[in-house]
Design an enzyme around this catalytic site. Structure first.
Site, PDB file in Angstrom:
ATOM      1  N   SER A  58      10.918  -4.060   6.816  1.00 43.76           N
ATOM      2  CA  SER A  58      11.937  -5.107   6.660  1.00 43.76           C
ATOM      3  C   SER A  58      13.319  -4.502   6.461  1.00 43.76           C
ATOM      4  O   SER A  58      14.323  -5.032   6.955  1.00 43.76           O
ATOM      5  CB  SER A  58      11.593  -6.024   5.485  1.00 43.76           C
ATOM      6  OG  SER A  58      11.655  -5.331   4.255  1.00 43.76           O
ATOM      7  N   ASP A 103      14.935   1.294   0.118  1.00 43.10           N
ATOM      8  CA  ASP A 103      14.489   1.244   1.512  1.00 43.10           C
ATOM      9  C   ASP A 103      15.671   1.128   2.477  1.00 43.10           C
ATOM     10  O   ASP A 103      15.726   1.821   3.499  1.00 43.10           O
ATOM     11  CB  ASP A 103      13.535   0.066   1.722  1.00 43.10           C
ATOM     12  CG  ASP A 103      12.182   0.303   1.084  1.00 43.10           C
ATOM     13  OD1 ASP A 103      12.058   1.241   0.272  1.00 43.10           O
ATOM     14  OD2 ASP A 103      11.245  -0.451   1.388  1.00 43.10           O
TER      15      ASP A 103
END
Length: 397
Positions: A147, A205
């Site tokens: 994502s 991330d």
């Protein structure tokens, strides 16, 4: 209107060391994974914005007038420094016909795209007419930063199309990257996309997806490692589903129950992360085999610690046994309880040994990739720099 096409990509990520201990204030090392998400942007002749996500089976399209009207009706100013509000996300759900309970990947991906498209155009100009296709080598829901790679690609593409950042690709370049200042802007907006999808992400991330290489994370502070070699690994997905929330809660319960036993384990994992950082920063770009015994020992010790913490799984034990039979060292990466594991490959590991290990892992029902860690972050590509597989995926999409 944006008049150029572009193709860009961002990497996934794996946690090298520090899983679960990072929740309790210890150091974690996250590294870029050379499985990437690719985005192709083209100007549209029609006044519309279209996004195609073949990986999750979604195609959505809206006319730009409707999007501009929606943007003006938002209850609060959109900004990369402010979290998306509940009201804003509810407005987007209604506009896209997504129920409040929907958490499927295509629904969350659609919401993140709409938010970034409206927010970036609100700050930098009108909604441009665009056709966007996103294709990924990363499996979703495997803890590999899929994502975030998607959010980084969206942010970079929309910021470039709006003129907020430059298009650094020059004639004759095969790849190009943005300046540090522009990467910071991309990362800020990508973090907003991650907030839409995950609610309260750490920011690790999207930072790995933006800058690549390796990052040290501790108590909310993200620090890039000074120098990181590219290392070969096997990445194995056991395909065993797990709940990160349940696993984190289990570790916390064990620490509360046995503090005198578990706190030294956390301290040891912290020391592993710091020793690994020291070794990585001492390694040259093309390291010789002499550096690998320490890295292999750290893998083995940390894997045992993670089992002690209760986040192992028979599938991960099997992974470690299979690779050990080929003289290779493995550990889980991410939440554990199944999910993925990584196996370190030395420079002198023979192709035959790697192939034999991959075949044995696949025979267990696992999915396996030979890839690298420590590579570049978000990158612009020329068509000539892309593999046949990527070009095929982007043309078919």
């Amino acid at each position: 209107m944006w008049e150029r096409g572009l193709v860009l990509s961002a990497p996934g990520k794996v946690i090298l060391h520090g899983e679960h201990a990072v929740v309790h204030g210890k150091v974690a090392l996250a590294v870029a994974l050379d499985l990437r998400t690719f985005l192709r942007l083209r100007p549209s002749a029609e006044p519309r914005v279209c996004i195609r996500l073949p990986s999750v089976g979604a195609v959505r399209s809206w006319d730009t007038l409707s999007l501009q009207t929606l943007r003006r009706g938002f209850p609060a100013e959109l900004d990369e420094a402010k979290s998306p509000s509940v009201e804003q996300l509810e407005t987007l759900r209604k506009f896209a016909g997504i129920t409040a309970e929907a958490s499927a990947p295509e629904s969350l991906a659609t919401l993140a795209f709409l938010y970034l498209c409206l927010a970036i155009s609100a700050k930098y100009g009108d909604v441009p007419s665009l056709d966007i296709l996103v294709w990924s080598e990363l499996p979703t829901g495997a803890g590999l930063g899929s994502s975030a790679a998607y959010a980084v690609c969206l942010a970079a593409a929309l910021l470039t199309a709006s003129g907020a950042i430059s298009c650094p690709m020059k004639e004759g370049d095969s790849t190009a990257r943005w300046t540090e200042e522009e990467l910071s802007v991309i990362n800020s907006w990508a973090f907003q996309g991650e907030r839409v999808i995950h609610g309260n992400p750490s920011g690790v991330d999207n930072a790995v997806g933006t800058w690549g290489g390796a990052l040290r994370y501790q108590s909310g502070k993200i620090t890039p490692l000074k120098r990181v070699p590219t290392l070969r690994i096997l990445l194995t997905n056991t395909k065993v589903p797990r709940s990160t929330k349940v696993l984190v809660a289990g570790v916390k319960e064990k620490i509360l129950k046995f503090p005198a036993i578990m706190n030294p384990v956390l301290e040891s994992i912290d020391a592993i992360s710091q020793e690994c950082q020291r070794v990585l920063e001492a390694m040259p770009a093309n390291p010789s085999a002499e550096y690998y015994p320490v890295l292999e020992d750290l893998f083995d010790i940390n894997q045992h610690h993670l089992n002690v913490m209760g986040v192992g799984h028979p599938s991960l034990d099997r992974l470690c046994q299979v690779t050990a039979s080929h003289g290779l060292h493995s550990k889980l990466t991410g939440a554990g309880g199944g999910g993925c594991g990584i196996t370190l490959l030395r420079p002198d590991t023979s192709p035959l040994a790697v192939e034999a290990a991959k075949q044995d892992l696949c025979a267990c029902g696992f999915e396996c990739w030979e890839t690298n860690i420590g590579g570049p972050g978000v990158t612009l590509h020329s068509s000539s720099s892309l593999s046949t597989r990527v070009l095929h995926a982007l043309s078919e999409g």
